[in-house]
Design a protein around this motif. Structure first.
Motif, PDB file in Angstrom:
ATOM      1  N   ARG A   1     -71.393  18.838  55.247  1.00 36.69           N
ATOM      2  CA  ARG A   1     -72.196  19.047  56.451  1.00 36.69           C
ATOM      3  C   ARG A   1     -72.693  20.486  56.457  1.00 36.69           C
ATOM      4  O   ARG A   1     -71.899  21.433  56.378  1.00 36.69           O
ATOM      5  CB  ARG A   1     -71.382  18.753  57.712  1.00 36.69           C
ATOM      6  CG  ARG A   1     -70.983  17.297  57.846  1.00 36.69           C
ATOM      7  CD  ARG A   1     -70.365  17.006  59.196  1.00 36.69           C
ATOM      8  NE  ARG A   1     -71.356  16.928  60.268  1.00 36.69           N
ATOM      9  CZ  ARG A   1     -71.963  15.812  60.652  1.00 36.69           C
ATOM     10  NH1 ARG A   1     -71.689  14.661  60.030  1.00 36.69           N
ATOM     11  NH2 ARG A   1     -72.817  15.813  61.650  1.00 36.69           N
TER      12      ARG A   1
ATOM     13  N   ASP B   1     -75.008  23.445  58.418  1.00 37.23           N
ATOM     14  CA  ASP B   1     -75.474  23.869  59.743  1.00 37.23           C
ATOM     15  C   ASP B   1     -76.800  24.608  59.560  1.00 37.23           C
ATOM     16  O   ASP B   1     -76.829  25.744  59.092  1.00 37.23           O
ATOM     17  CB  ASP B   1     -74.420  24.775  60.380  1.00 37.23           C
ATOM     18  CG  ASP B   1     -74.819  25.260  61.771  1.00 37.23           C
ATOM     19  OD1 ASP B   1     -75.932  24.928  62.236  1.00 37.23           O
ATOM     20  OD2 ASP B   1     -74.021  25.990  62.392  1.00 37.23           O
ATOM     21  N   GLN B   2     -77.899  23.952  59.917  1.00 33.80           N
ATOM     22  CA  GLN B   2     -79.219  24.535  59.714  1.00 33.80           C
ATOM     23  C   GLN B   2     -79.361  25.886  60.392  1.00 33.80           C
ATOM     24  O   GLN B   2     -79.947  26.820  59.833  1.00 33.80           O
ATOM     25  CB  GLN B   2     -80.293  23.575  60.236  1.00 33.80           C
ATOM     26  CG  GLN B   2     -81.717  24.031  59.924  1.00 33.80           C
ATOM     27  CD  GLN B   2     -82.747  23.006  60.375  1.00 33.80           C
ATOM     28  OE1 GLN B   2     -82.550  22.294  61.362  1.00 33.80           O
ATOM     29  NE2 GLN B   2     -83.834  22.915  59.643  1.00 33.80           N
ATOM     30  N   ALA B   3     -78.813  26.030  61.592  1.00 37.38           N
ATOM     31  CA  ALA B   3     -78.949  27.283  62.331  1.00 37.38           C
ATOM     32  C   ALA B   3     -78.213  28.429  61.660  1.00 37.38           C
ATOM     33  O   ALA B   3     -78.554  29.596  61.870  1.00 37.38           O
ATOM     34  CB  ALA B   3     -78.430  27.099  63.755  1.00 37.38           C
TER      35      ALA B   3
ATOM     36  N   GLU C   1     -76.982  19.348  60.105  1.00 38.02           N
ATOM     37  CA  GLU C   1     -76.967  19.469  61.560  1.00 38.02           C
ATOM     38  C   GLU C   1     -78.132  20.371  61.943  1.00 38.02           C
ATOM     39  O   GLU C   1     -78.165  21.549  61.597  1.00 38.02           O
ATOM     40  CB  GLU C   1     -75.635  20.052  62.025  1.00 38.02           C
ATOM     41  CG  GLU C   1     -74.451  19.165  61.683  1.00 38.02           C
ATOM     42  CD  GLU C   1     -73.118  19.770  62.088  1.00 38.02           C
ATOM     43  OE1 GLU C   1     -73.102  20.959  62.465  1.00 38.02           O
ATOM     44  OE2 GLU C   1     -72.104  19.057  62.015  1.00 38.02           O
ATOM     45  N   THR C   2     -79.098  19.825  62.657  1.00 42.77           N
ATOM     46  CA  THR C   2     -80.373  20.498  62.870  1.00 42.77           C
ATOM     47  C   THR C   2     -80.312  21.506  64.009  1.00 42.77           C
ATOM     48  O   THR C   2     -79.389  21.507  64.830  1.00 42.77           O
ATOM     49  CB  THR C   2     -81.484  19.473  63.172  1.00 42.77           C
ATOM     50  OG1 THR C   2     -81.221  18.864  64.443  1.00 42.77           O
ATOM     51  CG2 THR C   2     -81.529  18.402  62.091  1.00 42.77           C
ATOM     52  N   ASP C   3     -81.347  22.348  64.053  1.00 43.60           N
ATOM     53  CA  ASP C   3     -81.457  23.348  65.116  1.00 43.60           C
ATOM     54  C   ASP C   3     -81.501  22.711  66.501  1.00 43.60           C
ATOM     55  O   ASP C   3     -81.125  23.340  67.497  1.00 43.60           O
ATOM     56  CB  ASP C   3     -82.731  24.181  64.922  1.00 43.60           C
ATOM     57  CG  ASP C   3     -82.662  25.065  63.693  1.00 43.60           C
ATOM     58  OD1 ASP C   3     -81.540  25.373  63.256  1.00 43.60           O
ATOM     59  OD2 ASP C   3     -83.717  25.444  63.169  1.00 43.60           O
ATOM     60  N   LEU C   4     -81.986  21.456  66.592  1.00 39.06           N
ATOM     61  CA  LEU C   4     -82.153  20.803  67.884  1.00 39.06           C
ATOM     62  C   LEU C   4     -80.893  20.082  68.335  1.00 39.06           C
ATOM     63  O   LEU C   4     -80.887  19.428  69.382  1.00 39.06           O
ATOM     64  CB  LEU C   4     -83.316  19.806  67.802  1.00 39.06           C
ATOM     65  CG  LEU C   4     -84.682  20.417  67.463  1.00 39.06           C
ATOM     66  CD1 LEU C   4     -85.748  19.326  67.345  1.00 39.06           C
ATOM     67  CD2 LEU C   4     -85.088  21.438  68.519  1.00 39.06           C
ATOM     68  N   GLY C   5     -79.820  20.169  67.547  1.00 40.43           N
ATOM     69  CA  GLY C   5     -78.570  19.547  67.951  1.00 40.43           C
ATOM     70  C   GLY C   5     -78.339  18.163  67.382  1.00 40.43           C
ATOM     71  O   GLY C   5     -77.312  17.540  67.645  1.00 40.43           O
ATOM     72  N   GLY C   6     -79.293  17.663  66.590  1.00 39.30           N
ATOM     73  CA  GLY C   6     -79.128  16.363  65.956  1.00 39.30           C
ATOM     74  C   GLY C   6     -78.545  16.502  64.563  1.00 39.30           C
ATOM     75  O   GLY C   6     -78.098  17.583  64.148  1.00 39.30           O
ATOM     76  N   ALA C   7     -78.531  15.399  63.828  1.00 39.64           N
ATOM     77  CA  ALA C   7     -78.034  15.406  62.457  1.00 39.64           C
ATOM     78  C   ALA C   7     -78.813  14.377  61.647  1.00 39.64           C
ATOM     79  O   ALA C   7     -79.189  13.316  62.178  1.00 39.64           O
ATOM     80  CB  ALA C   7     -76.544  15.095  62.422  1.00 39.64           C
TER      81      ALA C   7
END
Length: 337
Positions: free
Chosen positions: A243, A245-247, A316-322
């Motif tokens: 996993r 973490d994009q952010a 896991e995207t910046d918008l909180g999704g995956a």
């Protein structure tokens, strides 16, 4: 059946699925032996009593030959040295093969050889053997280089993708995508210009800084295919989920801007001076601390972890999704190294 199933395409050299399948189905199939490890950056040669001898080889066809932050000469040294470094070795010796196109300017060749010498001296390796070939005009890209490297590693060091466990943390030693975008901008293919510099350089200070950590599992330099491809290598070899973490993944603003304009994903772009390290969870803070104290360590980051779940690479995207991050297939930027 597609053309890529019957003929070589540029995608077979991008570090992604087609390249992996080519290596597994042809090279490894016929050259298989006890010492061939297609998942490693360098091979451990047996028979030494006071340390492991590590051996690696690489080829360089970057276009253009000079780019902001380096050229094909320094890239050849750093690329080979880095494969040894992420394997835990101290690089010692290089061989150099030059394939030069008829009509190539001697002054330009001299500049590349000077760059090789400077880079080798800076990292403490010696070029001890080599060969030169000249091909007819129009049959090469100016100059191609091939290098082989030998390094020494403490035989008590146990690194490898097979050492990775659930819950381990993934770290990156700096911002990603710089090299791929710097080379692309140097080509001026899209009418774009910028001040992005390649990250091409030695990662030896970063790799050596972690070798005393008992929780160090694995290191890789994310060249062709970028960080995403390293994550897929881990996922495929271990059966674990990775996993990301994009952010948390550092990307410089100019690199992000170019990627957004042209539809590139920086996670798949080559780096030539970065390390992805996998460490035990309780060693992650110590590893980050080691790196932050080094020159150029201001953007190191913890970017993900492994889990005992379905073996996918999940972003896991910046918008909180995956979402599932698929393995690279097309070649977004050929001839970047």
């Amino acid at each position: 059946m597609t053309l890529q199933d019957t003929h070589i395409s540029l995608a077979h050299g991008n570090g992604g699925r087609y390249m992996r399948e080519l290596i597994e189905s042809l090279f490894a199939r016929y050259l298989k032996n006890a010492n061939l490890d297609i998942q490693a950056d360098a091979a451990v040669l047996p028979g030494l009593n006071n340390g492991d001898l590590l051996f690696t080889t690489d080829g360089f066809t970057v276009q253009p030959l000079e780019f902001p932050g380096g050229d094909i000469g320094s890239l050849a040294v750093h690329g080979t040295v880095n494969d040894l470094a992420v394997s835990g070795a101290i690089p010692k010796y290089l061989s150099l093969n030059a394939f030069i196109e008829e009509g190539f300017e001697l002054a330009r060749l001299e500049g590349i050889i000077k760059s090789i010498a400077y880079a080798a001296n800076a990292v403490g390796v010696q070029v001890v053997a080599g060969d030169t070939k000249v091909v007819r005009r129009g049959e090469g890209g100016g100059i191609y280089l091939a290098t082989t490297g030998i390094g020494l590693r403490d035989d008590r060091l146990n690194l490898g993708v097979g050492m990775i466990e659930p819950g381990d943390k993934l770290l990156v030693s700096g911002p990603v995508g710089d090299h791929g975008i710097a080379v692309m901008l140097a080509r001026e293919q899209f009418g774009l210009r910028g001040d992005v510099k390649s990250d091409a350089g030695s990662v030896l200070p970063f790799t050596q800084a972690l070798l005393d950590l008992p929780g160090l599992r694995f290191m890789r330099d994310p060249t062709r295919g970028g960080v995403a491809t390293v994550a897929h290598e881990i996922c495929r070899a271990t059966g674990l989920q990775v996993r990301l973490d994009q952010a948390a993944i550092p990307v410089r603003d100019p690199v992000n801007s170019v990627c957004e304009m042209l539809g590139y994903d920086p996670l798949f772009l080559a780096c030539e001076g970065r390390v992805v390290a996998v460490v035990a969870a309780d060693q992650a803070d110590a590893a980050l601390g080691c790196w932050k104290n080094l020159p150029g360590g201001d953007m190191v980051s913890l970017i993900g972890e492994t889990r005992q779940e379905d073996p996918y690479v999940i972003l896991e995207t910046d918008l909180g999704g995956a979402r599932i991050l698929e393995e690279l297939e097309d070649d977004p930027l050929p001839r970047i190294c």
